[in-house]
Design an enzyme around this catalytic site. Structure first.
Site, PDB file in Angstrom:
ATOM      1  N   GLU A  49      -0.032  -0.731   5.780  1.00 47.33           N
ATOM      2  CA  GLU A  49       0.963  -0.215   6.711  1.00 47.33           C
ATOM      3  C   GLU A  49       0.836   1.289   6.891  1.00 47.33           C
ATOM      4  O   GLU A  49       1.022   1.819   7.986  1.00 47.33           O
ATOM      5  CB  GLU A  49       2.376  -0.567   6.218  1.00 47.33           C
ATOM      6  CG  GLU A  49       3.495  -0.274   7.213  1.00 47.33           C
ATOM      7  CD  GLU A  49       4.058   1.132   7.130  1.00 47.33           C
ATOM      8  OE1 GLU A  49       4.784   1.523   8.055  1.00 47.33           O
ATOM      9  OE2 GLU A  49       3.761   1.856   6.148  1.00 47.33           O
ATOM     10  N   ASP A  56       0.841  -1.194   0.000  1.00 49.26           N
ATOM     11  CA  ASP A  56       0.000   0.000   0.000  1.00 49.26           C
ATOM     12  C   ASP A  56       0.878   1.245   0.000  1.00 49.26           C
ATOM     13  O   ASP A  56       2.070   1.182   0.319  1.00 49.26           O
ATOM     14  CB  ASP A  56      -0.927   0.003   1.215  1.00 49.26           C
ATOM     15  CG  ASP A  56      -0.164   0.109   2.536  1.00 49.26           C
ATOM     16  OD1 ASP A  56       0.715  -0.736   2.751  1.00 49.26           O
ATOM     17  OD2 ASP A  56      -0.441   1.029   3.335  1.00 49.26           O
TER      18      ASP A  56
END
Length: 454
Positions: free
Chosen positions: A158, A96
């Site tokens: 994250e 991500d």
């Protein structure tokens, strides 16, 4: 299955031959806008997970799958058993990325990877899709015959809510058990300056809302007596720092970092500090950046200038992020900051605090067989041994791994550098730095496996 040990020359040759493929794979990943923040579409995030799974399968790992993570996006997991007598290494990264922000601030489109002067520009090129490619390309060197046991964990949220993976790891420790863990989510202070990150600040964040009125009021009719929520919030946030930029919240003292940090000239250039504008805080830069508390207002919900009307505001919100020294406690730190803001709130305004996020810091043991092997690998790749540096950012998973597996060595390095503009417009990754990182990781796997087996 352990293959014949590769020589350093053979490893470097294999990485060089594979580098064009690795670059194209990085561009494919960067072209996917995998922003896992609320309000952004989920489909691109899942597409990045699918591509990560595909890349790991192509790296020769026999077992690859996506694993659901409660309240988050799936983790991509892969493993290969350890040859007899060999240790196991966990490889971590995340797929991500941060939101792109204002498109007008980008010199090239954020999700159209563009190669300029030996660097790939695009959101996530450095943080942290370079980490995925570093792992994939380093593993491909061995063509499925790895010198160590391999476990790979690539997470999908994250940047926004990494603590959800922490809970997953706590429930599934056998998936990530390893002798050494490589966290490919940091980098070097400068391109070509080999470094291993030995400390991370923890972090906490929260959203604070101030309310004063039932609804907006005409500033001509009511201004001067009606309490303005935005003015109140500005006063509260400004009270967090003194005139020098040091934190005024009681109980948050400045720390000390024992290593060497950047010079003021280097930092000003890297950070793009405008001429005539002073740096804030006191103490050495290493102390301020890596070992001390830092409070940053990262967002405000207020009327825009273009949409402004002549009104006293009834409500205003801010997102506040606090960086916590490695040995500090994020929970008590956030409690101290929130308590201070409530104490300095003027005019009896109503204060509501929500959406807490927390993650602990990390301080590495710099002696061990894995670190010794990494030192030799990086010295070969860069031409000089690495030095220890700190990082002001946080990686939520690291503290959980350290707590779960206290005997494991945790090594943080990667292809980023301080000029990569991560979390900012015009993020970029220097291709030569990617090559050196891949070589370092592949050399480490060979060296560590051979040393441990011997």
């Amino acid at each position: 299955m352990r293959g014949k040990a590769l020589t350093p020359d053979e490893i470097e040759g294999a990485v060089a031959a594979d580098l064009p493929r690795a670059i194209e794979e990085l561009k494919r990943l960067v072209s996917i806008p995998s922003v896992a923040f609320p309000g952004h579409p989920e489909e691109p995030v899942r597409a990045a997970a699918a591509l990560t799974e595909e890349l790991l399968r192509g790296a020769g790992l026999p077992h690859v799958r996506q694993i659901p993570v409660e309240g988050s996006f799936p983790a991509v997991y892969a493993e290969a058993p350890a040859p007899p007598g060999a240790p196991t290494v966990l490889l971590y990264a995340h797929y991500d990325v941060q939101p792109a922000g204002d498109p007008a601030l980008w010199r090239t489109p954020a999700f159209e990877p563009t190669e300029i002067d030996g660097a790939i520009h695009g959101r996530g090129a450095a943080d942290d899709k370079s980490g995925i490619i570093s792992h994939v390309a380093a593993l491909r060197v061995f063509q499925g015959r790895f010198p160590v046991g391999v476990r790979v964990l690539i997470e999908g949220q994250e940047e926004y809510a990494g603590e959800r993976l922490e809970a997953f790891v706590e429930r599934n420790p056998e998936l990530v058990r390893a002798d050494t863990m490589i966290i490919a989510d940091t980098g070097n202070p400068r391109v070509g300056d080999p470094s291993v990150t030995t400390s991370l600040r923890g972090m906490g964040a929260f959203t604070i809302e101030v309310r004063t009125l039932e609804e907006p009021l005409h500033s001509g009719s009511f201004g001067g007596a009606a309490p303005d929520a935005l003015a109140a919030l500005i006063r509260m946030l400004a009270a967090l720092h003194d005139d020098h930029g040091d934190i005024r919240v009681p109980g948050l003292p400045r720390g000390t970092f024992l290593g060497v940090g950047p010079s003021e000239e280097e930092f000003r250039e890297t950070a793009g500090v405008l001429d005539g504008v002073s740096l804030v805080g006191s103490g050495s830069l290493a102390d301020r950046l890596w070992a001390s508390y830092a409070i940053t207002v990262t967002g405000l919900d207020v009327p825009t200038v273009s949409g402004a009307i002549n009104a006293v505001q009834p409500a205003a919100r801010a997102r506040v992020t606090v960086r916590v020294p490695p040995a500090g406690d994020p929970k008590t730190t956030i409690e101290a900051v929130v308590g201070f803001l409530q104490q300095v709130a003027p005019w009896g305004v109503r204060v509501d605090v929500t959406d807490y996020t927390m993650g602990s810091g990390f301080l590495a043991d710099t002696a061990g067989p894995a670190r010794s092997a990494l030192n030799r690998a990086m010295e070969r790749a860069y031409g000089r041994p690495p030095r220890d540096v700190g990082a002001g950012g946080s990686i939520p998973l690291v503290s959980t791994l350290v707590r779960q597996f206290p005997a494991a060595e945790v090594l943080l390095f990667g292809a980023e550098d301080d000029g990569a503009s991560i979390h900012a417009p015009n993020e970029r990754l220097v291709i030569e730095e990617l090559r050196r990182t891949i070589v370092s990781e592949a050399l480490f796997l060979q060296e560590y496996g051979s040393t441990a087996a011997g």
